[in-house]
Write a protein that holds these residues in place. Structure first.
Motif: not given
Length: 127
Positions: A57, A80, A86, A52-53, A89, A84, A74
Motif C-alpha cells: 500500500v 501487502p 492480495h 490495489y495492494t 482490498q 491484507w 508492505s
C-alpha cells in the motif's frame, strides 16, 4: 480622590469584562470554532473504493489525482501486509480535505494518503 477612583474602577471593569467573555472577540458570538469552520468548508466525501495492494500500500489514484501513503505498508518483500487481501482490498475512500484521503475497510484498516501535487502517473509500475 475622585480622580483616582474613576481610572482604577474603569481598569478593573475592563479586566473583568475581558476575562469573562470566553468567546473570540474577533469571531463574535455564534461563530463556530476554527476546527468546525474548516470541516464545514470541506465536506467529507466517501467513495466505495477498491485499493490495489499487489505491491503493498504505497500510492493511489483518486479521481485522476495521485496520492502517496503517509505510512506505506508492505510485508517487506513488496507485497501487502499479511492481514491484507492480495491484489485488491475493498473499502471506502474518504476525501477529508483537498489534499488528504483515508482508506477504511471492514477489517479495521485505515491508511492516510496525501496528494502528490503535479503527479500525472504512479511512482512505480507494479508487475
Amino acid at each position: 480622590m475622585r480622580r483616582t477612583v474613576l481610572p482604577v474602577t474603569a481598569m478593573v471593569l475592563a479586566a473583568a469584562l475581558a476575562g469573562c467573555q470566553g468567546a473570540d472577540p474577533v469571531a463574535g458570538p455564534g461563530t463556530p470554532p476554527p476546527s468546525t469552520a474548516r470541516a464545514a468548508a470541506y465536506p467529507v466525501r466517501e467513495l466505495p473504493f477498491t485499493l490495489y495492494t499487489h505491491c503493498g500500500v504505497n500510492e493511489v489514484s483518486i479521481e485522476g489525482r495521485w496520492y502517496d501513503a503517509v505510512a506505506p505498508l508492505s510485508d517487506g518483500n513488496g507485497n501487502p501486509p499479511p492481514d491484507w487481501d492480495h491484489l485488491f482490498q475493498e473499502g471506502t475512500m474518504r476525501l477529508t480535505s483537498p489534499t488528504e484521503a483515508e482508506f477504511h475497510d471492514s477489517a479495521g484498516h485505515v491508511v492516510t494518503f496525501r496528494l502528490r501535487p503535479g503527479a500525472t502517473e504512479p511512482r512505480m509500475i507494479c508487475a
